[in-house]
Motif scaffolding. Structure first.
Motif, PDB file in Angstrom:
ATOM      1  N   UNK A   1       0.805  -1.216   0.000  1.00 25.54           N
ATOM      2  CA  UNK A   1       0.000   0.000   0.000  1.00 25.54           C
ATOM      3  C   UNK A   1       0.843   1.274   0.000  1.00 25.54           C
ATOM      4  N   UNK A   2       2.077   1.181  -0.442  1.00 28.03           N
ATOM      5  CA  UNK A   2       2.892   2.363  -0.696  1.00 28.03           C
ATOM      6  C   UNK A   2       3.641   2.128  -2.002  1.00 28.03           C
TER       7      UNK A   2
ATOM      8  N   UNK B   1       3.442   9.256  -5.325  1.00 27.52           N
ATOM      9  CA  UNK B   1       2.625   9.212  -6.539  1.00 27.52           C
ATOM     10  C   UNK B   1       1.319   9.949  -6.319  1.00 27.52           C
ATOM     11  N   UNK B   2       1.060  10.968  -7.111  1.00 30.13           N
ATOM     12  CA  UNK B   2      -0.170  11.750  -6.992  1.00 30.13           C
ATOM     13  C   UNK B   2      -1.390  10.903  -7.341  1.00 30.13           C
ATOM     14  N   UNK B   3      -2.459  11.054  -6.560  1.00 36.57           N
ATOM     15  CA  UNK B   3      -3.711  10.364  -6.826  1.00 36.57           C
ATOM     16  C   UNK B   3      -4.537  11.237  -7.778  1.00 36.57           C
ATOM     17  N   UNK B   4      -4.816  10.774  -8.981  1.00 38.81           N
ATOM     18  CA  UNK B   4      -5.519  11.622  -9.960  1.00 38.81           C
ATOM     19  C   UNK B   4      -6.857  12.132  -9.429  1.00 38.81           C
ATOM     20  N   UNK B   5      -7.059  13.441  -9.510  1.00 43.24           N
ATOM     21  CA  UNK B   5      -8.332  14.037  -9.121  1.00 43.24           C
ATOM     22  C   UNK B   5      -8.534  14.214  -7.623  1.00 43.24           C
ATOM     23  N   UNK B   6      -7.590  13.746  -6.804  1.00 45.32           N
ATOM     24  CA  UNK B   6      -7.797  13.774  -5.356  1.00 45.32           C
ATOM     25  C   UNK B   6      -7.812  15.200  -4.808  1.00 45.32           C
ATOM     26  N   UNK B   7      -6.891  16.042  -5.277  1.00 45.20           N
ATOM     27  CA  UNK B   7      -6.801  17.402  -4.740  1.00 45.20           C
ATOM     28  C   UNK B   7      -8.093  18.168  -4.977  1.00 45.20           C
ATOM     29  N   UNK B   8      -8.636  18.088  -6.178  1.00 38.42           N
ATOM     30  CA  UNK B   8      -9.880  18.790  -6.483  1.00 38.42           C
ATOM     31  C   UNK B   8     -11.041  18.241  -5.666  1.00 38.42           C
TER      32      UNK B   8
ATOM     33  N   UNK C   1      -5.120   0.832  -3.626  1.00 37.07           N
ATOM     34  CA  UNK C   1      -4.133   1.572  -2.836  1.00 37.07           C
ATOM     35  C   UNK C   1      -4.462   3.061  -2.838  1.00 37.07           C
ATOM     36  N   UNK C   2      -4.773   3.612  -4.002  1.00 36.45           N
ATOM     37  CA  UNK C   2      -5.111   5.033  -4.089  1.00 36.45           C
ATOM     38  C   UNK C   2      -6.372   5.350  -3.288  1.00 36.45           C
ATOM     39  N   UNK C   3      -7.376   4.480  -3.363  1.00 33.73           N
ATOM     40  CA  UNK C   3      -8.602   4.694  -2.599  1.00 33.73           C
ATOM     41  C   UNK C   3      -8.323   4.691  -1.103  1.00 33.73           C
ATOM     42  N   UNK C   4      -7.445   3.794  -0.673  1.00 37.25           N
ATOM     43  CA  UNK C   4      -7.136   3.695   0.759  1.00 37.25           C
ATOM     44  C   UNK C   4      -6.523   4.989   1.283  1.00 37.25           C
ATOM     45  N   UNK C   5      -5.622   5.596   0.510  1.00 40.55           N
ATOM     46  CA  UNK C   5      -5.000   6.841   0.942  1.00 40.55           C
ATOM     47  C   UNK C   5      -5.945   8.028   0.782  1.00 40.55           C
ATOM     48  N   UNK C   6      -6.753   8.038  -0.264  1.00 41.68           N
ATOM     49  CA  UNK C   6      -7.749   9.103  -0.427  1.00 41.68           C
ATOM     50  C   UNK C   6      -8.742   9.077   0.724  1.00 41.68           C
ATOM     51  N   UNK C   7      -9.090   7.896   1.205  1.00 40.18           N
ATOM     52  CA  UNK C   7     -10.006   7.775   2.342  1.00 40.18           C
ATOM     53  C   UNK C   7      -9.452   8.470   3.583  1.00 40.18           C
TER      54      UNK C   7
ATOM     55  N   UNK D   1      -1.839  11.930  -2.339  1.00 35.44           N
ATOM     56  CA  UNK D   1      -0.832  11.091  -2.985  1.00 35.44           C
ATOM     57  C   UNK D   1      -0.582   9.843  -2.153  1.00 35.44           C
ATOM     58  N   UNK D   2      -0.024   8.850  -2.823  1.00 37.50           N
ATOM     59  CA  UNK D   2       0.437   7.636  -2.153  1.00 37.50           C
ATOM     60  C   UNK D   2       1.922   7.824  -1.856  1.00 37.50           C
ATOM     61  N   UNK D   3       2.342   7.649  -0.610  1.00 38.54           N
ATOM     62  CA  UNK D   3       3.741   7.921  -0.270  1.00 38.54           C
ATOM     63  C   UNK D   3       4.686   6.835  -0.753  1.00 38.54           C
TER      64      UNK D   3
END
Length: 270
Positions: free
Chosen positions: A47-48, A53-60, A75-81, A86-88
């Motif tokens: 999960x890293x 790595x930037x998560x597309x669309x997460x910032x907006x 993995x991206x969903x887990x960090x966005x949650x 971004x994923x470190x």
């Protein structure tokens, strides 16, 4: 980081004095001859990423200006949650703490094993907060604080960057202490009203904590030789696929910010 994370809420009056137990020094937070629980502060490597790595669309999405991103990986969903954009990189979220000296002053309310697990999870917390402070992750810092913001969160959200040397990043002392229901209510602004366990932690200088604003202004909020930054923390435990079991700091008080916290620091004598 330690000197910057006061929650800034409430007041109160502490009473009583815990019975002292012998000092214990954990090297990398593990007691001699024991193995920490895999869930305690152990980030699942699946999960890293190899790099941030930037998560597309997460910032907006997190700013309220875009829809929830689609087609994200697990993995991206887990960090966005956890309000990260971004994923470190795996290498950036591996704890590297100095030895920590501990005292369990709870008269058996908290077991030695549970305290050891807390120390390990706390070191992971500071590691994650350090990564977040260097990578524009103010929302993730707030998540690690149970949704609360503070000066560090605001600074990072305004485009600032915080880089700590190892000694400023992690506490070198940690005491567990029992508190009354009245003390707990004062420390948490009445959110928690039961007796329980809180933690008094301290970093010891010399160390550096370099805060750089978005326009390049630099200040060092570190500690001089023998100077200590002390705080009282109230914590809970949460879990997420990306982190396993991890710590949430629901309240944190620097010395001088709360009569209740100050009284607890005095009775502990850290």
């Amino acid at each position: 980081m330690l000197a910057s994370l006061a929650a800034g809420c409430g007041g109160g009056q502490a009473t009583g004095r815990p019975a002292a137990t012998p000092l214990t020094t954990f090297s990398t937070a593990h007691a001699p001859g024991t193995t920490p629980s895999p869930s305690a502060g152990a980030t699942p490597t699946s999960y890293c990423d190899a790099q941030d790595t930037t998560i597309p669309g997460a910032a907006a999405f997190l700013a309220g200006t875009g829809a929830h991103p689609t087609d994200l990986t697990t993995v991206q969903e887990a960090w966005l949650d956890m309000d990260a954009t971004m994923v470190p990189a795996c290498s950036e979220i591996v704890p590297d703490p100095p030895p920590v000296t501990t005292q369990n002053l709870t008269n058996g309310e908290l077991s030695s094993a549970a305290f050891q697990t807390w120390v390990t999870e706390d070191e992971m917390w500071w590691t994650l907060a350090e990564w977040a402070g260097q990578h524009d992750q103010g929302g993730f810092i707030a998540y690690l604080q149970g949704g609360a913001g503070n000066s560090l969160t605001s600074f990072v959200r305004a485009g600032g960057k915080v880089v700590d040397s190892q000694v400023c990043e992690y506490p070198e002392k940690a005491d567990a202490v029992s508190v009354t229901a009245r003390q707990m209510a004062a420390l948490t602004d009445d959110v928690l009203q039961n007796a329980g366990v809180v933690y008094v932690i301290a970093s010891v200088g010399p160390c550096t904590s370099v805060w750089t604003t978005d326009d390049g202004a630099v200040s060092n909020k570190g500690l001089s030789a023998s100077q200590e930054a002390i705080e009282v923390d109230v914590t809970t435990v949460d879990s997420n696929a990306a982190l396993g079991q991890f710590e949430i700091k629901t309240a944190g008080w620097d010395h001088g910010d709360s009569p209740t916290a100050d009284a607890i620091m005095e009775q502990v004598g850290i």
